[in-house]
Design a protein around this motif. Structure first.
Motif, PDB file in Angstrom:
ATOM      1  N   TRP A   1      -4.613  -4.242 -14.448  1.00 48.37           N
ATOM      2  CA  TRP A   1      -6.076  -4.138 -14.425  1.00 48.37           C
ATOM      3  C   TRP A   1      -6.667  -5.311 -15.209  1.00 48.37           C
ATOM      4  CZ3 TRP A   1      -9.043  -0.347 -12.024  1.00 48.37           C
ATOM      5  CH2 TRP A   1      -8.333   0.738 -11.474  1.00 48.37           C
ATOM      6  N   ILE A   2      -7.751  -5.869 -14.650  1.00 54.75           N
ATOM      7  CA  ILE A   2      -8.507  -6.915 -15.352  1.00 54.75           C
ATOM      8  C   ILE A   2      -9.976  -6.510 -15.371  1.00 54.75           C
ATOM      9  CG2 ILE A   2      -6.894  -8.749 -14.723  1.00 54.75           C
ATOM     10  CD1 ILE A   2      -8.948  -9.667 -12.631  1.00 54.75           C
ATOM     11  N   ALA A   3     -10.725  -7.059 -16.334  1.00 51.52           N
ATOM     12  CA  ALA A   3     -12.149  -6.730 -16.487  1.00 51.52           C
ATOM     13  C   ALA A   3     -13.051  -7.911 -16.172  1.00 51.52           C
ATOM     14  CB  ALA A   3     -12.425  -6.238 -17.913  1.00 51.52           C
ATOM     15  N   ASP A   4     -12.482  -9.031 -15.734  1.00 47.24           N
ATOM     16  CA  ASP A   4     -13.282 -10.225 -15.458  1.00 47.24           C
ATOM     17  C   ASP A   4     -12.913 -10.828 -14.097  1.00 47.24           C
ATOM     18  OD1 ASP A   4     -10.756 -10.919 -16.233  1.00 47.24           O
ATOM     19  OD2 ASP A   4     -11.370 -12.641 -17.449  1.00 47.24           O
ATOM     20  N   PRO A   5     -13.151 -10.120 -12.999  1.00 45.16           N
ATOM     21  CA  PRO A   5     -12.778 -10.666 -11.688  1.00 45.16           C
ATOM     22  C   PRO A   5     -13.523 -11.941 -11.334  1.00 45.16           C
ATOM     23  CG  PRO A   5     -14.169  -8.717 -11.436  1.00 45.16           C
ATOM     24  CD  PRO A   5     -13.803  -8.803 -12.882  1.00 45.16           C
ATOM     25  N   GLN A   6     -14.690 -12.182 -11.960  1.00 42.98           N
ATOM     26  CA  GLN A   6     -15.430 -13.404 -11.672  1.00 42.98           C
ATOM     27  C   GLN A   6     -14.678 -14.648 -12.119  1.00 42.98           C
ATOM     28  OE1 GLN A   6     -16.342 -11.102 -13.816  1.00 42.98           O
ATOM     29  NE2 GLN A   6     -16.859 -11.999 -15.795  1.00 42.98           N
TER      30      GLN A   6
ATOM     31  N   ARG B   1     -20.779  -4.002   5.649  1.00 40.40           N
ATOM     32  CA  ARG B   1     -20.006  -3.352   4.590  1.00 40.40           C
ATOM     33  C   ARG B   1     -19.745  -4.360   3.475  1.00 40.40           C
ATOM     34  NH1 ARG B   1     -14.218  -0.176   5.366  1.00 40.40           N
ATOM     35  NH2 ARG B   1     -13.818   0.196   3.144  1.00 40.40           N
ATOM     36  N   VAL B   2     -20.130  -4.012   2.266  1.00 41.66           N
ATOM     37  CA  VAL B   2     -20.041  -4.923   1.116  1.00 41.66           C
ATOM     38  C   VAL B   2     -19.122  -4.311   0.071  1.00 41.66           C
ATOM     39  CG1 VAL B   2     -21.325  -6.141  -0.678  1.00 41.66           C
ATOM     40  CG2 VAL B   2     -22.375  -5.763   1.555  1.00 41.66           C
ATOM     41  N   GLU B   3     -18.207  -5.118  -0.441  1.00 46.21           N
ATOM     42  CA  GLU B   3     -17.352  -4.705  -1.553  1.00 46.21           C
ATOM     43  C   GLU B   3     -17.964  -5.240  -2.849  1.00 46.21           C
ATOM     44  OE1 GLU B   3     -13.398  -6.073  -1.001  1.00 46.21           O
ATOM     45  OE2 GLU B   3     -13.127  -5.094   0.945  1.00 46.21           O
ATOM     46  N   ASN B   4     -18.404  -4.329  -3.703  1.00 46.68           N
ATOM     47  CA  ASN B   4     -18.955  -4.704  -5.008  1.00 46.68           C
ATOM     48  C   ASN B   4     -17.925  -4.361  -6.074  1.00 46.68           C
ATOM     49  OD1 ASN B   4     -20.402  -5.171  -7.336  1.00 46.68           O
ATOM     50  ND2 ASN B   4     -22.299  -4.335  -6.524  1.00 46.68           N
ATOM     51  N   TRP B   5     -17.255  -5.377  -6.569  1.00 48.22           N
ATOM     52  CA  TRP B   5     -16.167  -5.178  -7.520  1.00 48.22           C
ATOM     53  C   TRP B   5     -16.671  -4.826  -8.915  1.00 48.22           C
ATOM     54  CZ3 TRP B   5     -11.195  -8.433  -6.688  1.00 48.22           C
ATOM     55  CH2 TRP B   5     -10.871  -8.452  -5.324  1.00 48.22           C
ATOM     56  N   SER B   6     -17.959  -4.925  -9.128  1.00 42.98           N
ATOM     57  CA  SER B   6     -18.505  -4.630 -10.458  1.00 42.98           C
ATOM     58  C   SER B   6     -19.698  -3.690 -10.351  1.00 42.98           C
ATOM     59  CB  SER B   6     -18.913  -5.938 -11.156  1.00 42.98           C
ATOM     60  OG  SER B   6     -19.761  -6.697 -10.324  1.00 42.98           O
ATOM     61  N   TYR B   7     -19.701  -2.807  -9.364  1.00 37.12           N
ATOM     62  CA  TYR B   7     -20.832  -1.897  -9.167  1.00 37.12           C
ATOM     63  C   TYR B   7     -20.940  -0.899 -10.321  1.00 37.12           C
ATOM     64  CZ  TYR B   7     -23.832   1.622  -7.029  1.00 37.12           C
ATOM     65  OH  TYR B   7     -24.842   2.507  -6.780  1.00 37.12           O
ATOM     66  N   THR B   8     -19.867  -0.088 -10.516  1.00 37.86           N
ATOM     67  CA  THR B   8     -19.850   0.849 -11.641  1.00 37.86           C
ATOM     68  C   THR B   8     -19.404   0.148 -12.919  1.00 37.86           C
ATOM     69  OG1 THR B   8     -19.324   2.653 -10.129  1.00 37.86           O
ATOM     70  CG2 THR B   8     -18.927   3.038 -12.472  1.00 37.86           C
ATOM     71  N   ASN B   9     -18.300  -0.598 -12.822  1.00 39.88           N
ATOM     72  CA  ASN B   9     -17.842  -1.438 -13.919  1.00 39.88           C
ATOM     73  C   ASN B   9     -17.102  -2.617 -13.299  1.00 39.88           C
ATOM     74  OD1 ASN B   9     -14.983  -0.668 -13.520  1.00 39.88           O
ATOM     75  ND2 ASN B   9     -15.648   1.318 -14.326  1.00 39.88           N
ATOM     76  N   SER B  10     -16.674  -3.523 -14.116  1.00 32.51           N
ATOM     77  CA  SER B  10     -16.034  -4.740 -13.627  1.00 32.51           C
ATOM     78  C   SER B  10     -14.513  -4.643 -13.578  1.00 32.51           C
ATOM     79  CB  SER B  10     -16.446  -5.936 -14.508  1.00 32.51           C
ATOM     80  OG  SER B  10     -16.050  -5.709 -15.853  1.00 32.51           O
TER      81      SER B  10
ATOM     82  N   LYS C   1     -26.654  -6.864  -7.831  1.00 31.10           N
ATOM     83  CA  LYS C   1     -27.524  -7.515  -8.803  1.00 31.10           C
ATOM     84  C   LYS C   1     -26.888  -8.833  -9.235  1.00 31.10           C
ATOM     85  CE  LYS C   1     -25.545  -4.612 -12.437  1.00 31.10           C
ATOM     86  NZ  LYS C   1     -24.657  -3.889 -11.528  1.00 31.10           N
ATOM     87  N   PRO C   2     -27.678  -9.763  -9.787  1.00 29.54           N
ATOM     88  CA  PRO C   2     -27.098 -11.023 -10.267  1.00 29.54           C
ATOM     89  C   PRO C   2     -25.982 -10.800 -11.263  1.00 29.54           C
ATOM     90  CG  PRO C   2     -29.495 -11.155 -10.234  1.00 29.54           C
ATOM     91  CD  PRO C   2     -29.142  -9.729  -9.920  1.00 29.54           C
ATOM     92  N   GLY C   3     -24.874 -11.511 -11.049  1.00 27.82           N
ATOM     93  CA  GLY C   3     -23.705 -11.375 -11.902  1.00 27.82           C
ATOM     94  C   GLY C   3     -22.610 -10.516 -11.309  1.00 27.82           C
ATOM     95  N   ASP C   4     -22.920  -9.739 -10.249  1.00 25.05           N
ATOM     96  CA  ASP C   4     -21.903  -8.893  -9.617  1.00 25.05           C
ATOM     97  C   ASP C   4     -20.895  -9.750  -8.860  1.00 25.05           C
ATOM     98  OD1 ASP C   4     -22.967  -6.617 -10.590  1.00 25.05           O
ATOM     99  OD2 ASP C   4     -23.861  -5.918  -8.711  1.00 25.05           O
TER     100      ASP C   4
END
Length: 444
Positions: A390-395, A323-332, A280-283
């Motif tokens: 651990w970080i919560a803002d990989p973007q 194969r796609v890595e979604n770093w913020s699928y469940t959480n960021s 989704k947008p923002g992931d």
């Protein structure tokens, strides 16, 4: 295809006779010729005055403290100042002719030109709100042409000519008048559909209860639905029976099946992605060699912006088949590993403590789960450590947080006297070697 519906020679002769009659009644007379000479003198004089007034009006418009709406009108009025002056002079002339009680024929041409000029000014002011200059010019010329034909009393005559030029295709009569009406209706309806869909899309995005993927999906469905309705209504307004396109629809379906399969695949893939909410947008995602955050979803592709500012347009199909890595699928949350080396002459326990302190002091690093540092092995020249954070803002970037942590570790190691390793080699000589400095025939 039946060509018998095309106008014949008799119809052309009839139209030519009507046109000549109109010219003789309205233009070929001395009062009209005198008015024509007057207009030919007045027009360049108005353009001359417009060039003189334009700089003054521009300066006044820039410095005046008028409301924004009036400034917008003045800005759109500046390019047509000569025509406004020309119109004002025509009105003054008509007022003088009325005072002199001149006959209708003595003011016919001036009155007609004044009406045409007024229509030109009003239409220019209206279409100046259109952002595209090319579209604005085309719309201006088209609307003014219709207004001019109506003012001159030739609109019905022009409609007859356009309606007479027709073809019969499969029982469907298509004339130039129908085509023009269809294009106008379709353009207006499509513009209204796009404007209304954009308004609804903004409303949908303002609803906090909907996830970003659902917002995008609803916006796209509304836009497609409204555009489809606009096309259907546009065809129905000009009297086209949609059943006549049954054969064309079948051929179009075959063409889509073979030639547009990739486009349809990307379209369907985009809908699936929005429905299952996997991306989704923002992931923050990584697909193939591209790492970045999803800016938006389109009907055919997704826009992914990397940390370098490069915007990649990735087809939707790749998110389904690759194969796609979604770093913020469940959480960021993202865990980062930073390797650190310590010299064998330093205390590894002290080094581990300093690494954890450096991680805790960084604001981007999360306190829970807490930072950790482990011994991962004994290398040739160093004790190998690994700091796990651990970080919560990989973007916001991964490389920059690694760099900040390593710089903080460098400062703490230097302050505490902990040594960093460097390559070392020990050279062992097993015994003395005799060296001959002056070779002779006996020892050669």
């Amino acid at each position: 295809m039946d060509f018998n519906l095309l106008p014949g020679i008799q119809e052309f002769e009839h139209w030519a006779t009507q046109l000549i009659t109109w010219l003789s009644l309205n233009l070929l007379s001395w009062p009209v010729i005198l008015q024509l000479v007057f207009l030919l003198v007045l027009l360049p004089f108005s353009r001359f005055l417009g060039k003189k007034i334009h700089p003054l009006a521009t300066e006044w418009q820039r410095k005046s403290k008028t409301p924004h709406f009036l400034k917008l009108i003045l800005t759109n009025l500046l390019p047509i100042i000569p025509w406004v002056i020309f119109l004002l002079m025509l009105w003054i002339t008509l007022g003088g002719l009325f005072q002199l009680e001149a006959s209708g024929r003595s003011r016919f041409l001036i009155n007609t030109v004044a009406s045409l000029t007024l229509a030109w000014v009003v239409i220019n002011l209206t279409t100046s709100l259109i952002k595209s200059r090319v579209v604005a010019k085309l719309v201006t010329l088209f609307i003014w042409s219709i207004a001019a034909l109506n003012i001159l009393g030739l609109l019905t005559f022009a409609q007859e000519i356009l309606d007479a030029a027709a073809l019969d295709i499969g029982g469907l009569r298509i004339s130039l008048l129908m085509v023009i009406k269809g294009v106008i209706s379709l353009a207006v309806l499509l513009w209204a559909a796009l404007a209304f869909s954009s308004l609804l899309e903004r409303r949908v995005k303002a609803v906090p209860e909907l996830t970003p993927s659902v917002q995008v999906l609803l916006g796209k469905l509304l836009k497609v639905t409204l555009i489809g309705l606009a096309v259907i209504i546009g065809l129905k307004t000009v009297g086209i029976d949609l059943s006549a396109f049954a054969l064309f629809g079948g051929a179009l379906g075959v063409g889509i099946g073979f030639g547009l399969q990739k486009v349809i695949s990307n379209l369907v893939s985009g809908i699936i992605l929005l429905m299952d909410k996997s991306i989704k947008p923002g992931d923050v995602i990584a697909v193939n060699d591209t790492y970045g955050w999803v800016k938006s979803f389109g009907a055919r592709y997704a826009s992914v912006i990397t940390r370098d500012g490069i915007e990649h347009l990735i087809p939707n199909e790749e998110f389904i088949t690759q194969r796609v890595e979604n770093w913020s699928y469940t959480n960021s949350w993202v865990r980062i590993r930073v390797p650190i080396g310590v010299s064998y002459s330093s205390d590894p326990n002290e080094a581990i403590k300093l690494c954890i302190e450096a991680a805790i002091e960084n604001k981007r690093i999360m306190d829970e789960p807490e930072p950790n540092c482990l011994v991962t092995g004994f290398g040739d020249n160093s004790i190998n450590l690994e700091v796990r954070i651990w970080i919560a803002d990989p973007q916001n970037g991964i490389g920059n947080i690694k760099s900040a942590l390593m710089l903080a570790v460098w400062d703490k190691f230097n302050a505490a006297g902990v040594e960093f390793p460097f390559p070392q080699r020990d050279l062992h000589i097993k015994g003395p070697v005799e060296i001959y400095t002056n070779p002779t025939p006996d020892n050669v």
